[in-house]
Write a protein that holds these residues in place. Structure first.
Motif, mmCIF file in Angstrom:
data_model
loop_
_atom_site.group_PDB
_atom_site.id
_atom_site.type_symbol
_atom_site.label_atom_id
_atom_site.label_comp_id
_atom_site.label_asym_id
_atom_site.label_seq_id
_atom_site.Cartn_x
_atom_site.Cartn_y
_atom_site.Cartn_z
ATOM 1 N N THR A 252 -1.164 4.259 -4.254
ATOM 2 C CA THR A 252 -0.377 3.126 -4.734
ATOM 3 C C THR A 252 -0.307 3.254 -6.249
ATOM 4 O O THR A 252 -1.333 3.430 -6.910
ATOM 5 C CB THR A 252 -1.045 1.798 -4.352
ATOM 6 O OG1 THR A 252 -1.208 1.747 -2.935
ATOM 7 C CG2 THR A 252 -0.207 0.618 -4.820
ATOM 8 N N ASP B 136 -0.560 9.898 -1.514
ATOM 9 C CA ASP B 136 -0.364 8.590 -0.895
ATOM 10 C C ASP B 136 -1.014 7.475 -1.714
ATOM 11 O O ASP B 136 -1.552 6.527 -1.171
ATOM 12 C CB ASP B 136 -0.942 8.606 0.529
ATOM 13 C CG ASP B 136 -0.458 7.413 1.342
ATOM 14 O OD1 ASP B 136 0.643 6.920 1.053
ATOM 15 O OD2 ASP B 136 -1.203 6.959 2.231
ATOM 16 N N ARG C 216 0.835 -1.197 0.000
ATOM 17 C CA ARG C 216 0.000 0.000 0.000
ATOM 18 C C ARG C 216 0.878 1.259 0.000
ATOM 19 O O ARG C 216 1.803 1.383 0.780
ATOM 20 C CB ARG C 216 -0.909 -0.005 1.233
ATOM 21 C CG ARG C 216 -1.988 1.075 1.208
ATOM 22 C CD ARG C 216 -2.890 0.928 2.418
ATOM 23 N NE ARG C 216 -3.533 -0.365 2.470
ATOM 24 C CZ ARG C 216 -4.652 -0.677 1.811
ATOM 25 N NH1 ARG C 216 -5.247 0.239 1.067
ATOM 26 N NH2 ARG C 216 -5.177 -1.880 1.911
ATOM 27 N N GLY C 217 0.599 2.171 -0.904
ATOM 28 C CA GLY C 217 1.353 3.413 -1.014
ATOM 29 C C GLY C 217 2.657 3.297 -1.782
ATOM 30 O O GLY C 217 3.343 4.297 -2.001
ATOM 31 N N ASP D 150 -7.931 3.569 -5.116
ATOM 32 C CA ASP D 150 -6.844 3.273 -4.178
ATOM 33 C C ASP D 150 -5.535 3.025 -4.916
ATOM 34 O O ASP D 150 -4.448 3.234 -4.365
ATOM 35 C CB ASP D 150 -7.183 2.026 -3.346
ATOM 36 C CG ASP D 150 -8.439 2.220 -2.517
ATOM 37 O OD1 ASP D 150 -8.578 3.297 -1.913
ATOM 38 O OD2 ASP D 150 -9.272 1.303 -2.486
#
Length: 258
Positions: free
Chosen positions: A204, A202, A30-31, A171
């Protein structure tokens, strides 16, 4: 350590007798900003198309944000093939920027960006317009809202495509060779927007590109893929400066010296 937001578990993709992905194991945290490099036909774009549910898988399991992508849970330990409703839900987690822009030619820039948030997310038109104008400002095109795609350069169209993908608040943002269809003098303006996203947000990000210097600059990790599997991966400085595998060394010599 948190579970990866993307995980390919022994994923195979075959077109008839041709194997494009061969038991691929691959994760993205993630990120994390990850770039995939490799020769033509190595399976790079297929990975993105599988994540966007544009290509089904032949074997294995793909997980996105802790849920199977091409499957649904059927009890404690069993998976079944995903329904269209499940795929629709999962698509909302990802946005993709294609190499050929894929803007609707009959819609203004503003409507290109607002259409999906209104139709899919249920935003009101004023809400969607506010979001779109903020994104157009971010990509430096706030004064182009009422133009049509044919009135804009390729670089401007690609920046609109990035704004359109971001309007869905994904996301994960996927980029498939986002500068390869552009004239050389327009590449920099698109790279600058992606650079800004990488450094200031932030998100992904998973990027397929042939721009090695750009990959080195914006990535947390670079993966070299050949013949459908990961041959080598690591921090950009390590992979570009001192690759360990002979096939990686051969590829980088060809693309960096060519």
């Amino acid at each position: 350590m948190t579970d990866p937001i993307i995980r390919f578990d022994k994923v195979a993709k075959r077109f008839g007798d041709i194997s494009v992905l061969d038991g691929l194991d691959f994760t993205v945290s993630r990120g994390e900003k990850v770039t995939i490099i490799g020769p033509s036909g190595s399976g790079k774009s297929t990975i993105l198309r599988i994540l966007m549910t544009l290509e089904d898988i032949s074997d294995g399991t793909v997980w996105v944000d802790g849920e199977p992508l091409w499957h649904e849970k059927a009890g404690e330990d069993r998976l079944k093939r995903a329904s269209e409703a499940h795929l629709h839900k999962m698509r909302g987690k990802l946005g993709m920027v294609f190499q050929s822009f894929n803007l609707f030619p009959h819609m203004t820039v503003l409507r290109n960006i607002t259409e999906a948030p209104v139709q899919v997310l249920g935003l009101s038109k004023p809400e969607a317009k506010d979001r779109a104008m903020g994104l157009l400002d971010m990509v430096g095109l706030s004064d182009h809202a009422e133009k049509y795609p044919h009135q804009m350069s390729g670089g401007q169209q690609q920046r609109v495509a990035i704004a359109r993908a971001l309007a869905m608040r994904p996301d994960i943002l996927l980029f498939d060779e986002p500068t390869s269809a552009l004239d050389p003098e327009l590449v920099g303006e698109v790279q600058e927007v992606i650079r800004k996203l990488a450094y200031e947000h932030d998100l992904t990000m998973l990027l397929v590109t042939h721009e090695m210097r750009f990959a080195r600059e914006i990535s947390d990790r670079v993966c070299f893929i050949d013949k459908g599997s990961v041959h080598e991966e690591g921090a950009p400085e390590d992979l570009f400066t001192a690759p360990q595998q002979p096939r990686t060394q051969e590829f980088l010599r060809a693309v960096l010296d060519g």
